[in-house]
Design a protein around this motif. Structure first.
Motif, mmCIF file in Angstrom:
data_model
loop_
_atom_site.group_PDB
_atom_site.id
_atom_site.type_symbol
_atom_site.label_atom_id
_atom_site.label_comp_id
_atom_site.label_asym_id
_atom_site.label_seq_id
_atom_site.Cartn_x
_atom_site.Cartn_y
_atom_site.Cartn_z
ATOM 1 N N ALA A 68 0.852 -1.193 0.000
ATOM 2 C CA ALA A 68 0.000 0.000 0.000
ATOM 3 C C ALA A 68 0.886 1.241 0.000
ATOM 4 C CB ALA A 68 -0.915 -0.011 1.216
ATOM 5 N N HIS A 69 0.864 1.974 -1.110
ATOM 6 C CA HIS A 69 1.754 3.120 -1.298
ATOM 7 C C HIS A 69 0.940 4.407 -1.364
ATOM 8 C CE1 HIS A 69 4.982 5.627 -2.876
ATOM 9 N NE2 HIS A 69 4.182 5.988 -3.874
ATOM 10 N N VAL A 70 1.290 5.359 -0.502
ATOM 11 C CA VAL A 70 0.624 6.665 -0.504
ATOM 12 C C VAL A 70 1.334 7.577 -1.499
ATOM 13 C CG1 VAL A 70 -0.073 8.653 0.879
ATOM 14 C CG2 VAL A 70 -0.046 6.375 1.907
ATOM 15 N N VAL A 71 0.592 8.081 -2.463
ATOM 16 C CA VAL A 71 1.165 8.926 -3.512
ATOM 17 C C VAL A 71 1.619 10.262 -2.927
ATOM 18 C CG1 VAL A 71 0.717 10.105 -5.701
ATOM 19 C CG2 VAL A 71 -0.279 7.850 -5.262
ATOM 20 N N ALA A 72 2.869 10.601 -3.163
ATOM 21 C CA ALA A 72 3.413 11.874 -2.686
ATOM 22 C C ALA A 72 3.077 12.992 -3.670
ATOM 23 C CB ALA A 72 4.923 11.764 -2.530
ATOM 24 N N ALA A 73 3.070 14.218 -3.185
ATOM 25 C CA ALA A 73 2.800 15.363 -4.052
ATOM 26 C C ALA A 73 3.860 15.443 -5.151
ATOM 27 C CB ALA A 73 2.791 16.653 -3.233
ATOM 28 N N GLY A 74 3.422 15.648 -6.385
ATOM 29 C CA GLY A 74 4.342 15.771 -7.509
ATOM 30 C C GLY A 74 4.768 14.450 -8.113
ATOM 31 N N SER A 75 4.284 13.338 -7.556
ATOM 32 C CA SER A 75 4.652 12.035 -8.097
ATOM 33 C C SER A 75 3.806 11.708 -9.327
ATOM 34 C CB SER A 75 4.464 10.948 -7.034
ATOM 35 O OG SER A 75 4.993 9.719 -7.481
ATOM 36 N N SER A 92 4.411 6.893 -13.800
ATOM 37 C CA SER A 92 5.678 6.412 -14.357
ATOM 38 C C SER A 92 6.768 6.383 -13.292
ATOM 39 C CB SER A 92 6.110 7.287 -15.529
ATOM 40 O OG SER A 92 6.277 8.639 -15.131
ATOM 41 N N ALA A 93 6.815 7.395 -12.425
ATOM 42 C CA ALA A 93 7.833 7.447 -11.374
ATOM 43 C C ALA A 93 7.634 6.331 -10.357
ATOM 44 C CB ALA A 93 7.802 8.804 -10.679
ATOM 45 N N ILE A 94 6.386 6.081 -9.990
ATOM 46 C CA ILE A 94 6.087 5.020 -9.026
ATOM 47 C C ILE A 94 6.402 3.655 -9.633
ATOM 48 C CG2 ILE A 94 4.242 3.911 -7.709
ATOM 49 C CD1 ILE A 94 2.913 6.716 -7.554
ATOM 50 N N ALA A 95 6.036 3.475 -10.897
ATOM 51 C CA ALA A 95 6.316 2.212 -11.582
ATOM 52 C C ALA A 95 7.822 1.947 -11.638
ATOM 53 C CB ALA A 95 5.727 2.238 -12.990
ATOM 54 N N MET A 96 8.595 2.986 -11.904
ATOM 55 C CA MET A 96 10.053 2.838 -11.970
ATOM 56 C C MET A 96 10.633 2.552 -10.584
ATOM 57 S SD MET A 96 12.878 5.544 -13.456
ATOM 58 C CE MET A 96 12.114 5.462 -15.088
ATOM 59 N N ASP A 102 -6.655 7.123 -16.626
ATOM 60 C CA ASP A 102 -5.821 8.229 -17.103
ATOM 61 C C ASP A 102 -4.727 8.494 -16.075
ATOM 62 O OD1 ASP A 102 -4.677 10.485 -18.136
ATOM 63 O OD2 ASP A 102 -6.456 11.758 -17.972
ATOM 64 N N ALA A 103 -3.478 8.329 -16.489
ATOM 65 C CA ALA A 103 -2.356 8.516 -15.567
ATOM 66 C C ALA A 103 -2.330 9.925 -14.980
ATOM 67 C CB ALA A 103 -1.043 8.228 -16.285
ATOM 68 N N LYS A 104 -2.892 10.897 -15.700
ATOM 69 C CA LYS A 104 -2.892 12.276 -15.229
ATOM 70 C C LYS A 104 -3.870 12.497 -14.080
ATOM 71 C CE LYS A 104 -1.476 14.191 -19.701
ATOM 72 N NZ LYS A 104 -1.830 15.115 -20.811
ATOM 73 N N SER A 105 -4.738 11.509 -13.823
ATOM 74 C CA SER A 105 -5.741 11.662 -12.768
ATOM 75 C C SER A 105 -5.198 11.310 -11.385
ATOM 76 C CB SER A 105 -6.961 10.783 -13.070
ATOM 77 O OG SER A 105 -6.602 9.407 -13.039
ATOM 78 N N LEU A 106 -3.930 10.882 -11.320
ATOM 79 C CA LEU A 106 -3.327 10.508 -10.043
ATOM 80 C C LEU A 106 -3.287 11.714 -9.102
ATOM 81 C CD1 LEU A 106 -1.980 7.901 -8.898
ATOM 82 C CD2 LEU A 106 0.215 8.947 -9.470
ATOM 83 N N LYS A 107 -3.643 11.480 -7.833
ATOM 84 C CA LYS A 107 -3.711 12.578 -6.866
ATOM 85 C C LYS A 107 -2.811 12.294 -5.665
ATOM 86 C CE LYS A 107 -8.517 13.705 -8.019
ATOM 87 N NZ LYS A 107 -9.905 13.819 -7.493
ATOM 88 N N ALA A 108 -2.261 13.369 -5.101
ATOM 89 C CA ALA A 108 -1.454 13.240 -3.884
ATOM 90 C C ALA A 108 -2.335 12.723 -2.755
ATOM 91 C CB ALA A 108 -0.850 14.591 -3.518
#
Length: 357
Positions: free
Chosen positions: A175-182, A185-189, A206-212
């Motif tokens: 379970a990974h909490v998305v950081a601001a600005g992430s 692609s960065a998380i996958a890498m 849509d990858a652009k819909s990712l939220k902090a």
């Protein structure tokens, strides 16, 4: 009453109902394996809001042994419990996952005791670093009014998880909490996961819909093992670069991608729990013990850990071929090609000799 006053009243009523009625959405991550035995080990990435210690994190999440946290973060066993965790540092927390009704969540842990000034939203956002939302805690504990909790009240915090295989491979879900600005692609890498897989299992169109602050199910590839389905730790999964203790602390298992993604289990140096002494770990019909290997010219035989029962360590002799397997057909093809080339060169040589003559 004017239209604006009526609209405001409707809004207030909706807010009141939202706080009183528990949400109907299921908890946790998607988990299609909903059998009675669908349990597994999972991980949650806790981002500490303030400076703290490993012992405090262990207590907060109800982790029984410190070495479980050390293994989940690949920290040396000599690491002390009062070691500092810096603000915004991420600590991987191990816990047992249970699947039910196509969703996975931590099995009755952690349990949080309400402090003075707490609210469900504060507990979700600040105390547990956005790993859950307040509605999850409300639903899991059957709280009718989210605004009414009492000091000293015990709350089960249902961490999201899953026990599903991903792309046909054994997996540890993180379970990974998305950081601001992430970004996706960065998380996958960062976690060595394909973007398409990450988006698919999280339902991201849509990858652009990712939220902090969003919690993602990140599948970490696990090492394969010889652990049997009838073992008490048949659920054991270990992701790359981590280690765990099992069989009442008698066995230490490490996952290393460099070891051909095969779980490496050895007798541990810890004091056993529930057993006065660790049982024998010798493979039947051999002089090998768990973790030992012997090699011949082309084969390597290992005494592998295969699980445990109430009084026994289970073992299995596993043999792997180390020599390259010859391909007779390929050899014949090469011979045919070589023969044809030789025949062609011979004809050209004879023609050249005839012309010169």
């Amino acid at each position: 009453m004017g239209s604006s006053e009526a609209a405001l009243l409707v809004l207030l009523l909706c807010s009141l109902l939202a706080s009183i009625l528990p949400p109907s959405a299921p908890l946790g991550f998607h988990c299609s394996n909903s059998s009675a035995a669908a349990t597994c080990l999972s991980l949650a990435g806790y981002v500490s809001p303030n400076a703290t210690t490993l012992a405090a994190v262990q207590t907060l999440f109800g982790v029984k042994h410190l070495h479980s946290i050390l293994g989940a973060n690949n920290l040396p066993l000599s690491t002390l419990s009062n070691s500092t965790v810096s603000p915004q540092q991420t600590i991987a927390v191990p816990f047992n996952c249970s699947c039910s009704n196509s969703t996975g969540f931590s099995y009755r842990r952690p349990v949080y005791t309400v402090q003075s000034g707490d609210g469900l939203d504060h507990i979700a956002r600040e105390v547990f670093s956005n790993l859950v939302i307040y509605q999850d805690i409300q639903q899991a504990n059957g709280i009718v009014n989210a605004s009414l909790i009492e000091v000293g009240q015990k709350l089960w915090v249902p961490l999201p998880c899953s026990c599903d295989e991903v792309d046909g491979e054994e997996t540890v879900h993180y379970a990974h909490v998305v950081a601001a600005g992430s970004s996706v692609s960065a998380i996958a890498m960062e976690f060595n996961v394909s973007e398409s897989t990450l988006m698919a299992i999280n339902g991201i169109a849509d990858a652009k819909s990712l939220k902090a602050g969003q919690v993602l199910d990140v599948p970490l590839k696990a090492c394969t093992s010889a652990i049997r389905n009838d073992s008490l730790d048949s659920y054991l999964r270990v992701a790359n670069g981590r280690y765990v203790f099992t069989a009442n602390n008698c066995v230490m298992c490490t996952c290393d991608a460099a070891n051909n993604w095969t779980l490496d289990c050895q007798p541990s140096q810890l004091k056993p729990t529930n057993w006065s002494l660790c049982p024998s770990m010798q493979c039947e019909g051999s002089n090998l013990f768990v973790g030992n290997s012997t090699s011949t010219s082309c084969n390597r035989t290992t005494c592998a850990y295969a699980g445990y029962t109430n009084q026994t360590i289970l073992t299995a002799l596993v043999t792997n071929t180390t020599c390259a397997v010859s391909n007779n057909f390929a050899t014949k093809d090469i011979f045919r090609a070589s023969s044809w080339n030789f025949f062609l060169i011979l004809i050209l040589s004879l023609l050249s000799f005839h012309q010169v003559k």
